[in-house]
Enzyme design. Sequence first.
Site, PDB file in Angstrom:
ATOM      1  N   ARG A 168       0.871  -1.181   0.000  1.00 19.90           N
ATOM      2  CA  ARG A 168       0.000   0.000   0.000  1.00 19.90           C
ATOM      3  C   ARG A 168       0.900   1.222   0.000  1.00 19.90           C
ATOM      4  NH1 ARG A 168      -5.062   2.088   3.596  1.00 19.90           N
ATOM      5  NH2 ARG A 168      -6.017   0.528   2.272  1.00 19.90           N
ATOM      6  N   HIS A 225      -7.611   0.851  -6.147  1.00 18.47           N
ATOM      7  CA  HIS A 225      -7.793   0.128  -4.877  1.00 18.47           C
ATOM      8  C   HIS A 225      -8.523  -1.191  -5.206  1.00 18.47           C
ATOM      9  CE1 HIS A 225      -7.943  -0.707  -0.749  1.00 18.47           C
ATOM     10  NE2 HIS A 225      -8.787   0.219  -0.311  1.00 18.47           N
ATOM     11  N   GLN A 268     -10.428  -3.579  -2.665  1.00 22.15           N
ATOM     12  CA  GLN A 268     -11.683  -2.973  -2.193  1.00 22.15           C
ATOM     13  C   GLN A 268     -12.842  -3.302  -3.142  1.00 22.15           C
ATOM     14  OE1 GLN A 268     -12.008  -0.712   0.720  1.00 22.15           O
ATOM     15  NE2 GLN A 268     -14.155  -1.199   0.340  1.00 22.15           N
ATOM     16  N   ASP A 297     -16.864   8.318  -0.781  1.00 25.03           N
ATOM     17  CA  ASP A 297     -15.542   8.142  -0.160  1.00 25.03           C
ATOM     18  C   ASP A 297     -15.174   9.490   0.449  1.00 25.03           C
ATOM     19  OD1 ASP A 297     -12.984   7.254   0.537  1.00 25.03           O
ATOM     20  OD2 ASP A 297     -12.173   7.399  -1.492  1.00 25.03           O
ATOM     21  N   CYS A 337     -16.108   2.827   1.457  1.00 25.43           N
ATOM     22  CA  CYS A 337     -14.942   1.971   1.732  1.00 25.43           C
ATOM     23  C   CYS A 337     -14.443   2.124   3.162  1.00 25.43           C
ATOM     24  CB  CYS A 337     -13.832   2.268   0.729  1.00 25.43           C
ATOM     25  SG  CYS A 337     -13.397   4.010   0.626  1.00 25.43           S
ATOM     26  N   ARG A 391     -13.922  -7.306   3.306  1.00 28.32           N
ATOM     27  CA  ARG A 391     -12.500  -7.113   2.950  1.00 28.32           C
ATOM     28  C   ARG A 391     -11.702  -8.363   3.314  1.00 28.32           C
ATOM     29  NH1 ARG A 391     -10.290  -2.339   2.518  1.00 28.32           N
ATOM     30  NH2 ARG A 391      -8.906  -3.520   1.159  1.00 28.32           N
TER      31      ARG A 391
HETATM   32  N1   CP Z   1     -11.114   0.794   3.007  1.00 30.25           N
HETATM   33  C1   CP Z   1      -9.815   0.684   3.352  1.00 30.25           C
HETATM   34  O1   CP Z   1      -8.931   0.438   2.533  1.00 30.25           O
HETATM   35  O2   CP Z   1      -9.600   0.831   4.676  1.00 30.25           O
HETATM   36  P1   CP Z   1      -8.157   0.992   5.362  1.00 30.25           P
HETATM   37  O3   CP Z   1      -7.575   2.271   4.846  1.00 30.25           O
HETATM   38  O4   CP Z   1      -8.455   1.001   6.831  1.00 30.25           O
HETATM   39  O5   CP Z   1      -7.319  -0.192   4.966  1.00 30.25           O
HETATM   40  N1  NVA Z   2      -9.555   7.562  -1.289  1.00 27.07           N
HETATM   41  C1  NVA Z   2      -9.185   7.091   0.026  1.00 27.07           C
HETATM   42  C2  NVA Z   2      -9.489   5.634   0.165  1.00 27.07           C
HETATM   43  C3  NVA Z   2      -9.218   5.052   1.522  1.00 27.07           C
HETATM   44  C4  NVA Z   2      -9.556   3.601   1.630  1.00 27.07           C
HETATM   45  C5  NVA Z   2      -7.710   7.367   0.279  1.00 27.07           C
HETATM   46  O1  NVA Z   2      -6.896   7.084  -0.612  1.00 27.07           O
HETATM   47  O2  NVA Z   2      -7.389   7.891   1.339  1.00 27.07           O
END
Ligand code: CP
Ligand code: NVA
Length: 336
Positions: A111, A138, A141, A235, A276, A321
């Site tokens: 990530r 993502h 997700q 989001d 999400c 998830r």
């Molecule tokens: N939705 C999601 O990716 O959550 P986190 O950022 O907590 O992993």
């Molecule tokens: N768009 C958000 C998604 C988090 C799961 C971010 O990148 O922070």
Amino acid sequence: MVDVRKDFKGRSFLAIKDFTKEEFFALIDFAAELKAAKKAGVPHRYCEGKSIALLFEKPSTRTRCAFAVSAVDLGAHPEYLGASEIQLGKKESVEDTAKVLGRMFDGIEFRGFSQKAVEQLAEFSGVPVWNGLTDQWHPTQMLADFLTVKENFGRLEGITFTYCGDGRNNMANSLLVSGAKAGMNIRIAAPESLHPEPWVIELAENIAAQEGGGSVLVTADESEAVADADVIYTDVWVSMGEEDKFAERIELLTPYQVNAELMAKTGKNNTIFLHCLPAFHDIETIYGKDVNAKFGLDCMEVTDEVFRSSASKVFDEAENRLHTIKAVIAATLGEF
Ligand code: CP
Ligand code: NVA
């Protein structure tokens, strides 16, 4: 016919666009199978004795925990490597890091910011690499979101799915392309300055025409976008790494807030709400309190009323998830 126990072996999972519609659906169905197995207490240790690296440049609750618990359920060992703990990109190139990790681990989750970094890890490590979120996509997700839609409606094709909010972030990009792949009527409602980049829209339109069979709509008109919607999604207005943008996003995105009035505009009584997470639906966070003090808002992208309503399936989605990430690890690494 896709065989989930054979056809993904050794492959990386970097973006939904890299998979066929049948492969995408097969992973979602495999996740449902693994969910049922877990609930029934049926062991599924398909990755016995393997080790997986979890690289996190950005914070995470759901993704990190889903990878860690999945690894243990599958009989594998997860090793968490946080941003400050390894040299990735700072003192050692992504290529060299990939070559080292690939000698020690059987799979790598990443990530971070750059899609190029996750692609390089896949190119140079020689083991499956799973994208746990980049600025562009993502993909894990998407599996959880679409499993949740399938659990609620029994199908994905023909579902009208509307995302309201920041139309150019990783979630909007991913939903547009994945919705097109799944044969949904996929819609993005966002102000023009926050529309997806043209290549993302073109990619989604081509996928819908050649493979999905549904439709793609990107518009600034939120009322048009939510009419007849089965799913309303939003989001955060400010993604990880762009925390200096609250003022401009609040100004641009307030008309796209998911509230009871917007939910009513679907004209349907069984529309579900997804997010999400994490979500700014109240002021029980440091950022929430700060935004409340500076801008007088008690929520941002979704009201507390909608978030806590019976239409909201966000915690089922969060649980999914786990099952979907487990499906990806098992399909790419498992011995059956
Ligand atoms: N939705 C999601 O990716 O959550 P986190 O950022 O907590 O992993
Ligand atoms: N768009 C958000 C998604 C988090 C799961 C971010 O990148 O922070």
